[in-house]
Structures are given as C-alpha cells and as structure tokens.
Write a protein that holds these residues in place. Sequence first.
Motif, PDB file in Angstrom:
ATOM      1  N   ASN A  55      11.656 -12.834  19.675  1.00 28.39           N
ATOM      2  CA  ASN A  55      11.271 -12.279  20.575  1.00 28.39           C
ATOM      3  C   ASN A  55       9.891 -11.597  20.424  1.00 28.39           C
ATOM      4  O   ASN A  55       8.880 -11.844  21.173  1.00 28.39           O
ATOM      5  CB  ASN A  55      12.286 -11.716  21.748  1.00 28.39           C
ATOM      6  N   GLU A  59       5.834 -12.851  21.409  1.00 31.08           N
ATOM      7  CA  GLU A  59       4.940 -12.034  21.998  1.00 31.08           C
ATOM      8  C   GLU A  59       3.698 -11.740  21.317  1.00 31.08           C
ATOM      9  O   GLU A  59       2.478 -11.682  21.774  1.00 31.08           O
ATOM     10  CB  GLU A  59       5.511 -10.771  22.466  1.00 31.08           C
ATOM     11  N   PRO A  66       5.027 -11.465  28.607  1.00 32.16           N
ATOM     12  CA  PRO A  66       6.364 -10.742  28.555  1.00 32.16           C
ATOM     13  C   PRO A  66       7.708 -11.479  29.150  1.00 32.16           C
ATOM     14  O   PRO A  66       8.665 -11.459  28.780  1.00 32.16           O
ATOM     15  CB  PRO A  66       6.275  -9.380  28.750  1.00 32.16           C
ATOM     16  N   LYS A  67       7.085 -11.745  30.442  1.00 38.10           N
ATOM     17  CA  LYS A  67       8.240 -12.429  31.471  1.00 38.10           C
ATOM     18  C   LYS A  67       8.423 -13.839  30.945  1.00 38.10           C
ATOM     19  O   LYS A  67       9.696 -14.293  31.520  1.00 38.10           O
ATOM     20  CB  LYS A  67       7.505 -12.557  32.808  1.00 38.10           C
ATOM     21  N   GLN A  68       7.852 -14.493  30.078  1.00 34.19           N
ATOM     22  CA  GLN A  68       7.916 -15.891  29.647  1.00 34.19           C
ATOM     23  C   GLN A  68       8.588 -16.068  28.135  1.00 34.19           C
ATOM     24  O   GLN A  68       8.622 -17.146  27.572  1.00 34.19           O
ATOM     25  CB  GLN A  68       7.045 -16.867  29.906  1.00 34.19           C
ATOM     26  N   TRP A 281      18.370 -10.143  25.998  1.00 34.38           N
ATOM     27  CA  TRP A 281      18.413  -8.738  26.806  1.00 34.38           C
ATOM     28  C   TRP A 281      18.162  -7.582  26.154  1.00 34.38           C
ATOM     29  O   TRP A 281      17.639  -6.530  26.848  1.00 34.38           O
ATOM     30  CB  TRP A 281      19.919  -8.876  27.369  1.00 34.38           C
ATOM     31  N   THR A 284      14.381  -7.258  26.078  1.00 37.40           N
ATOM     32  CA  THR A 284      13.472  -7.387  27.266  1.00 37.40           C
ATOM     33  C   THR A 284      13.303  -5.860  27.651  1.00 37.40           C
ATOM     34  O   THR A 284      14.161  -5.150  27.617  1.00 37.40           O
ATOM     35  CB  THR A 284      14.059  -7.970  28.171  1.00 37.40           C
ATOM     36  N   SER A 287      11.839  -2.036  32.254  1.00 36.83           N
ATOM     37  CA  SER A 287      11.335  -2.500  33.796  1.00 36.83           C
ATOM     38  C   SER A 287      11.739  -3.994  34.205  1.00 36.83           C
ATOM     39  O   SER A 287      12.032  -4.040  35.539  1.00 36.83           O
ATOM     40  CB  SER A 287       9.867  -2.246  33.699  1.00 36.83           C
ATOM     41  N   LEU A 288      12.172  -4.790  33.236  1.00 38.06           N
ATOM     42  CA  LEU A 288      12.579  -6.068  33.505  1.00 38.06           C
ATOM     43  C   LEU A 288      14.148  -6.039  33.530  1.00 38.06           C
ATOM     44  O   LEU A 288      14.717  -7.255  33.612  1.00 38.06           O
ATOM     45  CB  LEU A 288      11.993  -7.016  32.562  1.00 38.06           C
ATOM     46  N   GLN A 292      15.196  -2.939  25.969  1.00 41.65           N
ATOM     47  CA  GLN A 292      13.823  -2.475  25.150  1.00 41.65           C
ATOM     48  C   GLN A 292      14.135  -1.855  23.893  1.00 41.65           C
ATOM     49  O   GLN A 292      13.629  -0.921  23.466  1.00 41.65           O
ATOM     50  CB  GLN A 292      13.155  -1.508  26.213  1.00 41.65           C
ATOM     51  N   SER A 359       7.086   2.182  30.820  1.00 39.59           N
ATOM     52  CA  SER A 359       6.365   0.859  30.518  1.00 39.59           C
ATOM     53  C   SER A 359       6.677   0.150  29.303  1.00 39.59           C
ATOM     54  O   SER A 359       7.133   0.799  28.545  1.00 39.59           O
ATOM     55  CB  SER A 359       4.699   1.160  30.873  1.00 39.59           C
ATOM     56  N   PRO A 360       6.454  -1.374  29.189  1.00 38.21           N
ATOM     57  CA  PRO A 360       6.616  -1.923  28.025  1.00 38.21           C
ATOM     58  C   PRO A 360       5.882  -1.334  26.478  1.00 38.21           C
ATOM     59  O   PRO A 360       6.322  -1.580  25.543  1.00 38.21           O
ATOM     60  CB  PRO A 360       6.272  -3.308  28.226  1.00 38.21           C
TER      61      PRO A 360
END
Length: 401
Positions: A55, A59, A66-68, A281, A284, A287-288, A292, A359-360
């Motif tokens: 992942n 990125e 990030p969302k995809q 998971w 991610t 925040s999503l 993290q 935040s990410p």
Amino acid sequence: MEFETLATQINEDAESQPLLPKKQVTPLPKAQLAIVLFARLAEPIAYTQIFPYINAMVEELHIAPPKQVGFYSGLIDSLFALTQLCTIVHWGGLSDRIGRRPVVLIGLSGVSVATLCFGLSNTLWQLLLSRALIGALCGNVAVIQCVISDITDETNRNKAFPLPALIWYIGAMIGPLIGGLLSHPAERYPNVFGNIPLLKKRSLPRITRAKRLKSPSATEVSSNASGVLIDDSEDPQKQAAKQEGGKKLGLLSDPRVRRVVVAGFFMEFLMIGFDAVFVLWSYTPLSLGGLQRKPAEIGLFLSVVGTFGIASTTLIFPYLHDRFKSVPLFTACVAGFGLVYAMVPFVGFIVKKVLPPVSPQQPAPPLKGLWGLVLIILVFARAGAMSYSYVHWFAAYFRGR
C-alpha cells in the motif's frame, strides 16, 4: 481336560490376532522431504512479503491517491493467485513429461528473477506484469505436492501431507517480517544501506528478499548433484504418474473430490481475503477508518501472529482431530471467519473513538492496549485457518483410498 484347556487357549490366541496383518509403516525420507519442503517456502514468502509495504509502495509511486490505494494494491495482489490458478495444471502436466526436478528449479529461479523485477518497478504496468509472472511461476506448488506423494506411500502419506500447511505458516511468518523490516532500508538502517543511491530513492525490501528466495534453487542444484532427490527416470511411481498425466481434471468426476475442492475454495477465499483486508485496514489513515500503521509495524505484527498459525497446525489441530469428528470441526473453523469479519469494523470504531484524530501526513499515535483487540482478531483468524489443514487431510484420505 488338558485337551480342552489347550483348545481354549489356541482359540483365544487366534481371536486376539487380527485377520489381516498390519502393514509396516515406512519411515519418512527425511532428507528428501526436508529439501522439498524447503523449496515449498518460496511460494508463501513470495506471496506474503509484499503485504507490509504494497500500500505504501502504490502511494509513494503516485499510482493512486490515498482513497484508491486499496483498489490498486488489491489488483496487484490478486494477480498472483489468478496466474497461479491458470498455470498450476500445466506445470503438473509438464512435470509428468520432463520430470519434477526441472519444473521445480524453473519455478524457483523464475520467482527470484520476477521478484527482483517487481522491486525495480516504477509504474503500475510493471508491477502488474512482474506480480503476474511471480504467481505463474509459483504454480509448481502442485508439483511439490506430487513429489511428496512420490517419495511416500500409503503407510506414511498421512504424516507427510499436512506438512505443506505447516510450511505455509512458516513462510507466511518469514515473508511479512522480511518485507516489513526491510521497507525503506536507507531510512531504517542508514549505516548499512545509507550509501546506496538506489535505496535512497525507493522502498526496496524486495531486492534482498529476492536473493534469499534464490537459495532453494541452489540447494536443489546441490541435492541433484549428490543424488538426494529421486531419479524421475527410474522411479516406477513416476512412470505411473506419467501415464495418468492426462486424467487430472477427471478427478473432479468423484463427488467427494468436488466437495473437498469447493470447501477448499471457500476456505481460501475467506483466509486470503482477510489477510488482504487486514493489511489494507492497518495501513489506511485513521481519518478513513484504519489504523495508520507503518509497514515495519504491520510486517512485525503479522510475523508474530504467524507463530500462532504454526502452533495451531502442529499442536492444536492434531489434538482436536483425535478427539472430535473432522467435518463438524472443519465447519466450525470456516464459520469462525464470520466472527472475524464482524470484529474488524467493531474494533475500527473503538480505535477511532479512543485515538485523537490526525491527518495522514502526521505520525499516528501508538495503539498501546488497542493492539490487544487487533491481536484477538488475528488469533481467531489463525484458528479458523486450521481448516487449511483439514483440506490437506481430506485430500490425503481420499488419495489413500
């Protein structure tokens, strides 16, 4: 009286003896079996070593926002199984024609080269192509299972057939550990990798791992020279296997085999699907709805939990198998995954409520005691994965009949 006493004694002795003499159990060929199982490690390591960092790699290479990330990392990961599915029967047929050892050596050497190409990839199509090639070359896992069948017989086959499941757990423990600890090597180990320009520009745990995967090939070559592995041209069981090479798909005409195949499919779907979802998971952002975590944390945790998978295969599975019926236990193991999947959003909700929002781009706060909830999920998942051992046991049972 003496005659009656003697006749009674003879009858008792005759009744105490079995009608058919028991076959003597053949000792397992430990040297051959060890080499074959060592080669078997290539598949789980090649499959699981990308979990901690795939992942982050998607990125960092700006393949997706990030969302995809989950979609593209899942696409890359799924190609392994897809190409393995398309080639596994053909590898078996090729091994019947040219022998087991050449096919295993081709697969191991190809996996090493393809994994190196995966680590050097900069674009999506390069990642997809190299990952597909790795899966296609790992299709010789069925050949390794055939080798195990060839070097055993009906008296010791039930002891040897569950071993690949144990090797899978060992490889699944080693793979994430290598992938996680060697992610961003120039940053994590500047004294060792800091002077290598290539490692400063990219996350490359794959190069070192690819070299490790090459070791089974070297072991196979040395074993071939010393004659440890069986000679395909002289083994009568191999000759019989060649004559039956075109009848593999005909096995599906047996309803018992079909039931085992269908059960194995759903078991693999639940187990492999959970592994992919858990890794996504874990990476991610909070925040999503994720955890993290960094790739090193993910890899280390997966590796630690992998030890429970080894214990469940070597200790818990034999204990339960000796005391309960196989089919109800298999059903319970598969049904347990329903609880596992239900716990993931529940734990995610708790994590989101307990930890402060970040935040990410900011470092995530430590989970501390929340790791215990995550550990419970993984332990239940590994307990459910004992159904993998049951599939191997069923296969060995039907093959021995």
